[in-house]
Design an enzyme around this catalytic site. Structure first.
Site, PDB file in Angstrom:
ATOM      1  N   LYS A 152      -8.996  -0.163   9.719  1.00  0.00           N
ATOM      2  CA  LYS A 152      -9.478  -0.813   8.495  1.00  0.00           C
ATOM      3  C   LYS A 152      -8.418  -0.723   7.396  1.00  0.00           C
ATOM      4  O   LYS A 152      -8.112   0.361   6.909  1.00  0.00           O
ATOM      5  CB  LYS A 152     -10.756  -0.138   7.983  1.00  0.00           C
ATOM      6  N   GLY A 205      -5.901   8.539   1.898  1.00  0.00           N
ATOM      7  CA  GLY A 205      -6.458   8.031   0.646  1.00  0.00           C
ATOM      8  C   GLY A 205      -6.798   9.173  -0.280  1.00  0.00           C
ATOM      9  O   GLY A 205      -6.138  10.218  -0.267  1.00  0.00           O
ATOM     10  N   SER A 206      -7.842   8.976  -1.061  1.00  0.00           N
ATOM     11  CA  SER A 206      -8.170   9.957  -2.089  1.00  0.00           C
ATOM     12  C   SER A 206      -8.803  11.213  -1.467  1.00  0.00           C
ATOM     13  O   SER A 206      -9.460  11.147  -0.427  1.00  0.00           O
ATOM     14  CB  SER A 206      -9.144   9.340  -3.090  1.00  0.00           C
ATOM     15  N   THR A 207      -8.628  12.323  -2.134  1.00  0.00           N
ATOM     16  CA  THR A 207      -9.217  13.579  -1.673  1.00  0.00           C
ATOM     17  C   THR A 207     -10.740  13.458  -1.670  1.00  0.00           C
ATOM     18  O   THR A 207     -11.415  13.973  -0.763  1.00  0.00           O
ATOM     19  CB  THR A 207      -8.741  14.736  -2.578  1.00  0.00           C
ATOM     20  N   VAL A 209     -12.733  10.781  -1.106  1.00  0.00           N
ATOM     21  CA  VAL A 209     -13.237  10.079   0.081  1.00  0.00           C
ATOM     22  C   VAL A 209     -12.907  10.901   1.338  1.00  0.00           C
ATOM     23  O   VAL A 209     -13.717  10.987   2.259  1.00  0.00           O
ATOM     24  CB  VAL A 209     -12.680   8.641   0.173  1.00  0.00           C
ATOM     25  N   GLY A 210     -11.750  11.555   1.348  1.00  0.00           N
ATOM     26  CA  GLY A 210     -11.372  12.394   2.489  1.00  0.00           C
ATOM     27  C   GLY A 210     -12.395  13.490   2.739  1.00  0.00           C
ATOM     28  O   GLY A 210     -12.772  13.773   3.885  1.00  0.00           O
ATOM     29  N   GLU A 227      -4.806  12.579   5.321  1.00  0.00           N
ATOM     30  CA  GLU A 227      -3.632  12.611   4.425  1.00  0.00           C
ATOM     31  C   GLU A 227      -4.143  12.233   3.054  1.00  0.00           C
ATOM     32  O   GLU A 227      -4.509  11.071   2.818  1.00  0.00           O
ATOM     33  CB  GLU A 227      -2.566  11.604   4.869  1.00  0.00           C
ATOM     34  N   CYS A 261       1.677   9.367  -2.508  1.00  0.00           N
ATOM     35  CA  CYS A 261       1.106  10.714  -2.441  1.00  0.00           C
ATOM     36  C   CYS A 261       2.197  11.774  -2.471  1.00  0.00           C
ATOM     37  O   CYS A 261       1.939  12.909  -2.832  1.00  0.00           O
ATOM     38  CB  CYS A 261       0.230  10.853  -1.204  1.00  0.00           C
ATOM     39  N   GLU A 353      -3.739  14.213 -10.033  1.00  0.00           N
ATOM     40  CA  GLU A 353      -2.847  13.190  -9.482  1.00  0.00           C
ATOM     41  C   GLU A 353      -2.998  11.906 -10.317  1.00  0.00           C
ATOM     42  O   GLU A 353      -4.089  11.348 -10.413  1.00  0.00           O
ATOM     43  CB  GLU A 353      -3.212  12.902  -8.030  1.00  0.00           C
TER      44      GLU A 353
HETATM   45  P1  TAP Z   1      -9.783   5.570  -1.482  1.00  0.00           P
HETATM   46  O1  TAP Z   1     -10.983   5.118  -2.204  1.00  0.00           O
HETATM   47  O2  TAP Z   1      -9.775   6.922  -0.912  1.00  0.00           O
HETATM   48  O3  TAP Z   1      -9.505   4.469  -0.356  1.00  0.00           O
HETATM   49  C1  TAP Z   1      -8.692   4.669   0.782  1.00  0.00           C
HETATM   50  C2  TAP Z   1      -9.293   3.916   1.963  1.00  0.00           C
HETATM   51  O4  TAP Z   1     -10.576   4.478   2.272  1.00  0.00           O
HETATM   52  C3  TAP Z   1      -9.555   2.443   1.663  1.00  0.00           C
HETATM   53  O5  TAP Z   1      -9.326   1.690   2.838  1.00  0.00           O
HETATM   54  C4  TAP Z   1     -11.025   2.444   1.289  1.00  0.00           C
HETATM   55  O6  TAP Z   1     -11.645   1.186   1.447  1.00  0.00           O
HETATM   56  C5  TAP Z   1     -11.570   3.457   2.265  1.00  0.00           C
HETATM   57  N1  TAP Z   1     -12.866   4.025   1.908  1.00  0.00           N
HETATM   58  C6  TAP Z   1     -13.462   4.086   0.691  1.00  0.00           C
HETATM   59  N2  TAP Z   1     -14.673   4.658   0.789  1.00  0.00           N
HETATM   60  C7  TAP Z   1     -14.862   4.980   2.092  1.00  0.00           C
HETATM   61  C8  TAP Z   1     -15.912   5.598   2.826  1.00  0.00           C
HETATM   62  N3  TAP Z   1     -17.038   6.013   2.259  1.00  0.00           N
HETATM   63  N4  TAP Z   1     -15.755   5.776   4.154  1.00  0.00           N
HETATM   64  C9  TAP Z   1     -14.640   5.384   4.779  1.00  0.00           C
HETATM   65  N5  TAP Z   1     -13.616   4.760   4.138  1.00  0.00           N
HETATM   66  C10 TAP Z   1     -13.712   4.579   2.807  1.00  0.00           C
HETATM   67  O7  TAP Z   1      -8.533   5.471  -2.381  1.00  0.00           O
HETATM   68  P2  TAP Z   1      -8.176   4.306  -3.405  1.00  0.00           P
HETATM   69  O8  TAP Z   1      -9.346   3.722  -4.107  1.00  0.00           O
HETATM   70  O9  TAP Z   1      -7.384   3.374  -2.639  1.00  0.00           O
HETATM   71  O10 TAP Z   1      -7.372   5.127  -4.488  1.00  0.00           O
HETATM   72  C11 TAP Z   1      -7.996   6.078  -5.332  1.00  0.00           C
HETATM   73  C12 TAP Z   1      -7.082   7.266  -5.527  1.00  0.00           C
HETATM   74  O11 TAP Z   1      -6.810   7.859  -4.255  1.00  0.00           O
HETATM   75  C13 TAP Z   1      -5.709   6.944  -6.048  1.00  0.00           C
HETATM   76  O12 TAP Z   1      -5.674   6.808  -7.413  1.00  0.00           O
HETATM   77  C14 TAP Z   1      -4.922   8.113  -5.536  1.00  0.00           C
HETATM   78  O13 TAP Z   1      -5.073   9.217  -6.379  1.00  0.00           O
HETATM   79  C15 TAP Z   1      -5.528   8.391  -4.220  1.00  0.00           C
HETATM   80  N6  TAP Z   1      -4.798   7.777  -3.110  1.00  0.00           N
HETATM   81  C16 TAP Z   1      -4.051   8.584  -2.373  1.00  0.00           C
HETATM   82  C17 TAP Z   1      -3.337   8.043  -1.327  1.00  0.00           C
HETATM   83  C18 TAP Z   1      -2.533   8.911  -0.470  1.00  0.00           C
HETATM   84  S1  TAP Z   1      -1.387   8.286   0.425  1.00  0.00           S
HETATM   85  N7  TAP Z   1      -2.760  10.185  -0.403  1.00  0.00           N
HETATM   86  C19 TAP Z   1      -3.378   6.694  -1.051  1.00  0.00           C
HETATM   87  C20 TAP Z   1      -4.184   5.880  -1.836  1.00  0.00           C
HETATM   88  C21 TAP Z   1      -4.892   6.457  -2.856  1.00  0.00           C
HETATM   89  P3  TAP Z   1     -11.622   0.041   0.313  1.00  0.00           P
HETATM   90  O14 TAP Z   1     -10.854   0.553  -0.845  1.00  0.00           O
HETATM   91  O15 TAP Z   1     -10.995  -1.094   0.988  1.00  0.00           O
HETATM   92  O16 TAP Z   1     -13.057  -0.227  -0.007  1.00  0.00           O
END
Ligand code: TAP
Length: 449
Positions: A152, A205-207, A209-210, A227, A261, A353
C-alpha cells in the site's frame, strides 16, 4: 477517487481509485493462493525474475523519476537516484536468493539441518516521504525469500508504486505475487494488519501509527518490521574539519526538505567552536538551492502538502530563528530552511520530530555531554559525528543509541548495510546481508541416522 497533487505547483496530476476493505481482502486472498507456486520456484528462477524486474526498472528510471518529482516534489537528481536504488536493491536480493543458506549443526544420533521457510503474504505499508526506495527495501527481500507481497503506497504518492507494479508484471513476476493496492491507511493498511492471512507487516511512517500496527498485529501474531520517526543528532567536536562539517550540515537535514526520518535535525557543537561553526553554517544554509524540483540544479523542493506545511510552520512559532535560507514564493508548499537556537533542551522543537527543513543548534561541553544530549530522545535512528580523532569518533559512535551512524559523513544508508532504529524509532532491520532472514522462519529438522 483521490486527487494526486503536485506539491510544487498545487495542480492536480491525476486521480487514483482507492481499494475498499473487500477488494483488499480479495487481493490478500489471491496473494495467499499465489504463494504456494512462488515459494516452489527454483532459487535460480526466482533470482532471474528479480533481475528481470531490475532491468525493467532500469529501463524506466527517467519515467519513474519524473513521477516522483511530480507527486512528491523530490529534486530530479534525487528522484533518479531513488529509482536506481529500487533497481539496485532488486539486484542485491536477487543475488541473495541462491546464497540464503541454512546450517548443518553437529548433534548426536543423526543430522540436524535448518531451513529458511518463507512466511506467506507480506503486507508493506509505505509513507509519502521516500515512496520508491522504502517500497523496494520491503518488496525485494520479501519476494527474494519466497513470499508474495501486497503493497500500500501513501495516498499522497501512489504513482511510482503503481508503475512498479506494472513493471513487475511486464518483467515476468507471476500474477498476484506482487500487488500494489492504493487507498487509505485506515482501510487498506488496517485490513493488512487485521487479516490473518497476512503473515508479516513492514511499516514505515509515524511512531503513532506504528504503535497501533504493533498492537493490532499482536492479535494474529504477525511478524513486524517498523521504521518510524527520528530526531537524530549531528555532533561536531572542536577538532573536526569545521569547514566541511558546516558545509555539509544542511544536506544532513534539509535533503528532501527535511522530510527524512534520518534527518540530522539537532546539531550539537562543542562550545569552544560554537560561534565559528554558526558563522560557517549561515552561508551554507543560505546557499541551498530551493527551487522547482524538476530543475537539474535543484537541491531542495517543496513540502509534501498544505497540511504538512502548516504543521512544520507551527514549530517555528515563538522560537528564536538564527537565520534562514531562501524559498520560492507563489504556488507550492515552500518553506525556507531554518536554523533555530533553542531556549531550553526541553523545547518542543528539540524533542519532537519536525519532519521539515528545520534544524536546532545547541552547544555541549565535552564528549560525555555530547553523547548524553544525543541520547536524550525517545528516538534512535541515525546520526553523524565529526572529529579528527578516530578513537573519539568510534567511542561516540558506540555511545550514541541509534541504528545507523556515520563519522565525518552524513551517509549511513546503503542497500548492502543494515538500516533500522533503536528505541521508538522502530523494530527490526531492513537491507543488508541479513534482511532476508526477517522474511522467513527458521525451521530445524533432525534426521536420525
Ligand atoms: P503515517 O500516518 O504514519 O502514514 C504512513 C503510512 O501508513 C501511509 O501509507 C498511511 O496511509 C498508512 N496508515 C495510516 N493509518 C494507518 C492504519 N491505521 N493502519 C495501517 N496503515 C496506516 O505518516 P504520515 O501521515 O505520512 O506522516 C505523519 C508523520 O509521520 C510525519 O510528519 C513524520 O513525523 C512521520 N513520518 C515518518 C516517516 C519515516 S520514514 N519514519 C515517514 C513518513 C512520515 P495514508 O496516509 O495513505 O492514509
Amino acid at each position: 477517487m483521490t486527487e494526486v497533487l503536485n506539491p510544487a505547483t498545487e495542480t492536480t496530476i491525476t486521480e487514483v481509485a482507492g481499494h475498499s476493505v473487500e477488494s483488499t481482502k480479495d487481493a490478500i486472498g489471491r496473494a495467499a493462493d499465489a504463494f504456494a507456486k512462488w515459494r516452489a520456484t527454483s532459487a535460480a528462477e526466482r533470482a532471474e525474475l528479480l533481475r528481470s524486474f531490475a532491468r525493467a526498472v532500469d529501463a524506466d528510471i527517467d519515467n519513474l523519476a519524473r513521477l516522483e518529482v511530480a507527486e512528491a516534489g523530490h529534486t530530479i537528481g534525487n528522484a533518479r537516484g531513488e529509482a536506481a536504488n529500487v533497481r539496485d536493491v532488486l539486484n542485491y536480493f536477487a543475488g541473495g536468493v541462491e546464497r540464503h543458506l541454512g546450517d548443518q549443526i553437529p548433534v548426536a544420533g543423526g543430522v540436524d539441518i535448518t531451513f529458511h521457510e518463507p512466511l506467506g503474504v507480506v503486507g508493506i505499508i509505505v509513507p509519502w516521504n521516500f515512496p520508491m526506495p522504502i517500497a523496494g527495501w520491503g518488496f525485494a527481500p520479501a519476494l527474494a525469500a519466497g513470499n508474495t507481497v501486497v503493497l500500500k503506497p501513501a495516498e499522497l504518492t501512489p504513482l511510482t508504486a503503481i508503475r512498479l507494479g506494472e513493471l513487475a508484471v511486464e518483467s515476468g513476476i507471476p500474477e498476484d505475487v506482487f500487488q500494489v493496492l492504493p487507498g487509505r491507511g485506515s482501510v487498506v493498511g488496517q485490513t493488512f494488519t487485521d487479516d490473518p492471512r497476512v503473515a508479516k507487516i513492514v511499516f514505515t511512517g509515524s511512531t503513532e501509527v506504528g504503535e497501533k500496527i504493533l498492537v493490532d498485529s499482536a492479535k494474529t501474531m504477525k511478524r513486524t518490521t517498523l521504521e518510524l520517526g527520528g530526531k537524530s543528532a549531528n555532533i561536531v567536536f572542536a577538532d573536526a574539519d569545521l569547514e566541511k562539517a558546516a558545509a555539509t550540515a544542511p544536506y544532513g537535514v534539509f535533503d528532501n526538505a527535511g522530510q527524512d526520518c534520518c534527518a540530522r535535525s539537532r546539531i550539537l557543537v562543542e562550545e569552544s567552536v560554537f560561534d565559528r561553526f554558526l558563522e560557517l553554517l549561515e552561508p551554507a544554509v543560505k546557499g541551498v538551492k530551493v527551487t522547482d524540483p524538476a530543475q537539474e540544479d535543484a537541491e531542495m523542493g517543496p513540502l509534501i502538502s498544505a497540511g504538512h506545511l502548516q504543521t512544520v510552520s507551527g514549530f517555528l512559532e515563538g522560537v528564536d530563528v538564527a537565520f534562514t535560507g531562501q524559498a520560492p514564493s507563489g504556488a507550492g508548499y515552500w518553506l525556507a530552511p531554518s536554523v533555530v537556537l533553542p531556549r531550553t533542551p526541553r523545547d518542543r522543537i528539540v524533542t519532537e520530530e519536525v519532519f521539515g527543513p528545520v534544524v536546532t543548534v545547541q552547544r555541549f561541553r565535552d564528549e560525555a555531554e555530547a553523547i548524553a544530549m544525543a541520547n536524550d530522545s525517545h528516538y534512535g535512528l541515525s546520526g553523524s559525528i565529526w572529529t579528527r580523532d578516530i578513537g573519539r569518533g568510534l567511542r561516540a559512535a558506540r555511545g550514541v543509541e541509534t541504528g545507523a551512524l556515520s563519522v565525518n559523513s552524513h551517509s549511513a544508508v546503503r542497500y548492502s548495510t543494515p538500516f533500522g532504529g533503536f528505541k521508538r524509532s522502530g523494530i527490526g532491520r531492513e537491507l543488508g546481508p541479513h534482511a532476508m532472514d526477517s522474511f522467513t522462519e527458521t525451521k530445524n529438522v533432525f534426521i536420525a541416522t
